[in-house]
Design a protein around this motif. Structure first.
Motif, PDB file in Angstrom:
ATOM      1  N   ASP A  11      97.005  50.652  50.395  1.00 39.95           N
ATOM      2  CA  ASP A  11      95.547  50.542  50.314  1.00 39.95           C
ATOM      3  C   ASP A  11      95.119  49.942  48.975  1.00 39.95           C
ATOM      4  O   ASP A  11      94.248  49.068  48.923  1.00 39.95           O
ATOM      5  CB  ASP A  11      94.908  51.919  50.492  1.00 39.95           C
ATOM      6  N   ALA A  12      95.744  50.412  47.896  1.00 41.33           N
ATOM      7  CA  ALA A  12      95.379  49.920  46.559  1.00 41.33           C
ATOM      8  C   ALA A  12      95.596  48.418  46.434  1.00 41.33           C
ATOM      9  O   ALA A  12      94.769  47.703  45.860  1.00 41.33           O
ATOM     10  CB  ALA A  12      96.189  50.659  45.497  1.00 41.33           C
ATOM     11  N   LEU A  13      96.700  47.939  46.979  1.00 36.09           N
ATOM     12  CA  LEU A  13      97.039  46.523  46.836  1.00 36.09           C
ATOM     13  C   LEU A  13      96.273  45.627  47.806  1.00 36.09           C
ATOM     14  O   LEU A  13      96.387  44.401  47.738  1.00 36.09           O
ATOM     15  CB  LEU A  13      98.547  46.329  47.026  1.00 36.09           C
ATOM     16  N   SER A  14      95.505  46.236  48.696  1.00 36.83           N
ATOM     17  CA  SER A  14      94.716  45.443  49.647  1.00 36.83           C
ATOM     18  C   SER A  14      93.270  45.279  49.199  1.00 36.83           C
ATOM     19  O   SER A  14      92.488  44.603  49.870  1.00 36.83           O
ATOM     20  CB  SER A  14      94.742  46.114  51.029  1.00 36.83           C
ATOM     21  N   ARG A  15      92.925  45.869  48.052  1.00 37.46           N
ATOM     22  CA  ARG A  15      91.532  45.850  47.599  1.00 37.46           C
ATOM     23  C   ARG A  15      91.236  44.643  46.705  1.00 37.46           C
ATOM     24  O   ARG A  15      92.136  43.963  46.206  1.00 37.46           O
ATOM     25  CB  ARG A  15      91.217  47.153  46.859  1.00 37.46           C
ATOM     26  N   ALA A  16      89.934  44.458  46.451  1.00 38.71           N
ATOM     27  CA  ALA A  16      89.459  43.240  45.778  1.00 38.71           C
ATOM     28  C   ALA A  16      89.923  43.120  44.330  1.00 38.71           C
ATOM     29  O   ALA A  16      90.046  42.008  43.809  1.00 38.71           O
ATOM     30  CB  ALA A  16      87.931  43.195  45.832  1.00 38.71           C
ATOM     31  N   TRP A  17      90.189  44.241  43.649  1.00 43.40           N
ATOM     32  CA  TRP A  17      90.543  44.181  42.233  1.00 43.40           C
ATOM     33  C   TRP A  17      91.780  43.321  41.992  1.00 43.40           C
ATOM     34  O   TRP A  17      91.863  42.610  40.978  1.00 43.40           O
ATOM     35  CB  TRP A  17      90.784  45.592  41.684  1.00 43.40           C
ATOM     36  N   LEU A  18      92.750  43.384  42.908  1.00 39.63           N
ATOM     37  CA  LEU A  18      94.003  42.650  42.725  1.00 39.63           C
ATOM     38  C   LEU A  18      93.773  41.144  42.826  1.00 39.63           C
ATOM     39  O   LEU A  18      94.234  40.370  41.968  1.00 39.63           O
ATOM     40  CB  LEU A  18      95.031  43.104  43.763  1.00 39.63           C
ATOM     41  N   GLU A  19      93.069  40.729  43.852  1.00 39.16           N
ATOM     42  CA  GLU A  19      92.781  39.304  44.027  1.00 39.16           C
ATOM     43  C   GLU A  19      91.955  38.768  42.856  1.00 39.16           C
ATOM     44  O   GLU A  19      92.203  37.662  42.360  1.00 39.16           O
ATOM     45  CB  GLU A  19      92.028  39.092  45.342  1.00 39.16           C
ATOM     46  N   GLU A  20      91.001  39.569  42.404  1.00 43.84           N
ATOM     47  CA  GLU A  20      90.154  39.145  41.279  1.00 43.84           C
ATOM     48  C   GLU A  20      90.969  39.004  39.999  1.00 43.84           C
ATOM     49  O   GLU A  20      90.788  38.054  39.232  1.00 43.84           O
ATOM     50  CB  GLU A  20      89.028  40.157  41.077  1.00 43.84           C
ATOM     51  N   PHE A  21      91.882  39.950  39.762  1.00 47.82           N
ATOM     52  CA  PHE A  21      92.702  39.889  38.548  1.00 47.82           C
ATOM     53  C   PHE A  21      93.591  38.653  38.563  1.00 47.82           C
ATOM     54  O   PHE A  21      93.698  37.939  37.558  1.00 47.82           O
ATOM     55  CB  PHE A  21      93.562  41.149  38.428  1.00 47.82           C
ATOM     56  N   VAL A  22      94.253  38.398  39.681  1.00 43.57           N
ATOM     57  CA  VAL A  22      95.149  37.243  39.785  1.00 43.57           C
ATOM     58  C   VAL A  22      94.368  35.947  39.604  1.00 43.57           C
ATOM     59  O   VAL A  22      94.844  35.002  38.954  1.00 43.57           O
ATOM     60  CB  VAL A  22      95.880  37.256  41.144  1.00 43.57           C
ATOM     61  N   ARG A  23      93.156  35.899  40.140  1.00 41.65           N
ATOM     62  CA  ARG A  23      92.345  34.684  40.032  1.00 41.65           C
ATOM     63  C   ARG A  23      91.898  34.428  38.593  1.00 41.65           C
ATOM     64  O   ARG A  23      91.948  33.299  38.107  1.00 41.65           O
ATOM     65  CB  ARG A  23      91.119  34.797  40.941  1.00 41.65           C
ATOM     66  N   THR A  24      91.490  35.481  37.894  1.00 41.16           N
ATOM     67  CA  THR A  24      90.968  35.300  36.536  1.00 41.16           C
ATOM     68  C   THR A  24      92.069  35.224  35.479  1.00 41.16           C
ATOM     69  O   THR A  24      91.934  34.506  34.486  1.00 41.16           O
ATOM     70  CB  THR A  24      90.007  36.446  36.178  1.00 41.16           C
ATOM     71  N   LYS A  25      93.160  35.954  35.689  1.00 42.17           N
ATOM     72  CA  LYS A  25      94.238  35.994  34.692  1.00 42.17           C
ATOM     73  C   LYS A  25      95.395  35.052  35.031  1.00 42.17           C
ATOM     74  O   LYS A  25      96.270  34.817  34.193  1.00 42.17           O
ATOM     75  CB  LYS A  25      94.781  37.421  34.567  1.00 42.17           C
ATOM     76  N   ASN A  26      95.416  34.580  36.265  1.00 45.16           N
ATOM     77  CA  ASN A  26      96.492  33.704  36.726  1.00 45.16           C
ATOM     78  C   ASN A  26      97.864  34.352  36.521  1.00 45.16           C
ATOM     79  O   ASN A  26      98.835  33.698  36.134  1.00 45.16           O
ATOM     80  CB  ASN A  26      96.434  32.351  36.009  1.00 45.16           C
ATOM     81  N   ASN A  27      97.927  35.646  36.782  1.00 46.77           N
ATOM     82  CA  ASN A  27      99.179  36.386  36.608  1.00 46.77           C
ATOM     83  C   ASN A  27      99.101  37.695  37.392  1.00 46.77           C
ATOM     84  O   ASN A  27      98.012  38.145  37.757  1.00 46.77           O
ATOM     85  CB  ASN A  27      99.418  36.688  35.128  1.00 46.77           C
ATOM     86  N   LYS A  28     100.253  38.291  37.633  1.00 49.16           N
ATOM     87  CA  LYS A  28     100.271  39.590  38.292  1.00 49.16           C
ATOM     88  C   LYS A  28      99.816  40.674  37.313  1.00 49.16           C
ATOM     89  O   LYS A  28     100.155  40.618  36.127  1.00 49.16           O
ATOM     90  CB  LYS A  28     101.688  39.932  38.770  1.00 49.16           C
ATOM     91  N   PRO A  29      99.080  41.672  37.785  1.00 50.06           N
ATOM     92  CA  PRO A  29      98.702  42.774  36.893  1.00 50.06           C
ATOM     93  C   PRO A  29      99.915  43.630  36.545  1.00 50.06           C
ATOM     94  O   PRO A  29     100.825  43.798  37.360  1.00 50.06           O
ATOM     95  CB  PRO A  29      97.688  43.568  37.724  1.00 50.06           C
ATOM     96  N   LYS A  30      99.907  44.153  35.336  1.00 48.77           N
ATOM     97  CA  LYS A  30     100.984  45.033  34.879  1.00 48.77           C
ATOM     98  C   LYS A  30     100.474  46.473  34.948  1.00 48.77           C
ATOM     99  O   LYS A  30      99.452  46.802  34.351  1.00 48.77           O
ATOM    100  CB  LYS A  30     101.410  44.652  33.461  1.00 48.77           C
ATOM    101  N   ILE A  31     101.205  47.303  35.671  1.00 49.05           N
ATOM    102  CA  ILE A  31     100.751  48.666  35.961  1.00 49.05           C
ATOM    103  C   ILE A  31     101.745  49.687  35.425  1.00 49.05           C
ATOM    104  O   ILE A  31     102.959  49.476  35.448  1.00 49.05           O
ATOM    105  CB  ILE A  31     100.565  48.864  37.478  1.00 49.05           C
ATOM    106  N   ILE A  32     101.206  50.797  34.950  1.00 48.35           N
ATOM    107  CA  ILE A  32     102.024  51.942  34.555  1.00 48.35           C
ATOM    108  C   ILE A  32     101.485  53.173  35.274  1.00 48.35           C
ATOM    109  O   ILE A  32     100.270  53.308  35.459  1.00 48.35           O
ATOM    110  CB  ILE A  32     101.996  52.152  33.021  1.00 48.35           C
ATOM    111  N   VAL A  33     102.379  54.033  35.728  1.00 44.93           N
ATOM    112  CA  VAL A  33     101.965  55.282  36.375  1.00 44.93           C
ATOM    113  C   VAL A  33     101.902  56.368  35.315  1.00 44.93           C
ATOM    114  O   VAL A  33     102.890  56.642  34.625  1.00 44.93           O
ATOM    115  CB  VAL A  33     102.936  55.690  37.501  1.00 44.93           C
ATOM    116  N   GLY A  34     100.729  56.967  35.169  1.00 41.76           N
ATOM    117  CA  GLY A  34     100.553  58.055  34.209  1.00 41.76           C
ATOM    118  C   GLY A  34     100.897  59.392  34.839  1.00 41.76           C
ATOM    119  O   GLY A  34     101.912  59.535  35.513  1.00 41.76           O
ATOM    120  N   SER A  35     100.025  60.362  34.666  1.00 41.09           N
ATOM    121  CA  SER A  35     100.295  61.706  35.173  1.00 41.09           C
ATOM    122  C   SER A  35      99.642  61.924  36.536  1.00 41.09           C
ATOM    123  O   SER A  35      98.548  61.427  36.802  1.00 41.09           O
ATOM    124  CB  SER A  35      99.780  62.757  34.190  1.00 41.09           C
TER     125      SER A  35
END
Length: 205
Positions: free
Chosen positions: A59-83
């Motif tokens: 679900d997270a990877l199907s939302r608009a934030w991912l497409e927007e980040f790739v479009r503006t940054k021209n790169n994959k987002p870097k994610i870390i899992v916290g607590s």
């Protein structure tokens, strides 16, 4: 000699019920496939962890934030899992759930994944050790090249328990948040609910 023999026989007769009970109470172990769904107590288990992590990351990877980040940054987002905090009434090993989340993120191929704080500290110690003069200079890894995460994934596991006359309903709610580390903006909010009905055998409902 006859008395000794009779005493020994009586001892064996007395010992026999103990041996029978011991054999009857010995656990029977059956090996199964790791992916097979098995519910014994009705509590949170590996199946819940795998299903929830897979569905929520999908679900997270199907939302608009991912497409927007790739479009503006021209790169994959870097994610870390916290607590992921366990606020339920059960003892839940959240570390295995975090590992399931990490696996789903990495295997998706759509994001880059940054090592956790504890993992980074261990790697830094190794990098520091390489500077002590014992390592081939051509293989020494330098400092200052770590990649910073863009987003952190945090969450909670909560439960609501309802029980009466041998019937128990357990309601699980898992909430995850993806937060922009630079701006504190919440890029995605996910929620997964599980409801289980557990009946105790031998009790008429």
């Amino acid at each position: 000699m006859f008395l000794v023999k009779n005493s020994f026989i009586r001892y064996l007769i007395m010992l026999l019920p103990v041996l029978v009970i011991s054999c009857a109470s010995a656990p029977k172990v059956t090996r199964t496939e790791a992916g097979e769904q098995i519910d014994l107590s009705g509590e949170w288990n590996d199946t819940d962890s795998q299903i929830v992590s897979a569905e929520m990351i999908k679900d997270a990877l199907s939302r608009a934030w991912l497409e927007e980040f790739v479009r503006t940054k021209n790169n994959k987002p870097k994610i870390i899992v916290g607590s992921v905090l366990n606020k339920s009434h059960e003892h839940i090993n959240t570390e295995t759930f975090v590992k399931d989340l990490q696996r789903e993120l990495i295997n998706s191929g759509r994001v880059n994944f940054v090592a956790s704080k504890a993992e980074r500290e261990e790697i830094r110690e190794e990098r520091k050790d390489q500077q002590t003069g014992f390592t081939d200079g051509s293989t020494i890894k330098s400092f200052g090249k770590e990649i910073g995460a863009d987003f952190m994934l945090n969450g909670t596991i909560n439960t609501i328990l309802d029980e009466i006359k041998g019937k128990r309903v357990v309601y699980y709610q898992v909430d995850l948040e993806l937060i922009d580390i630079e701006t504190n903006n919440k890029a995605w909010l996910g929620q997964k609910k599980i409801k289980k009905l557990v009946k105790r055998p031998g009790i008429k409902l």
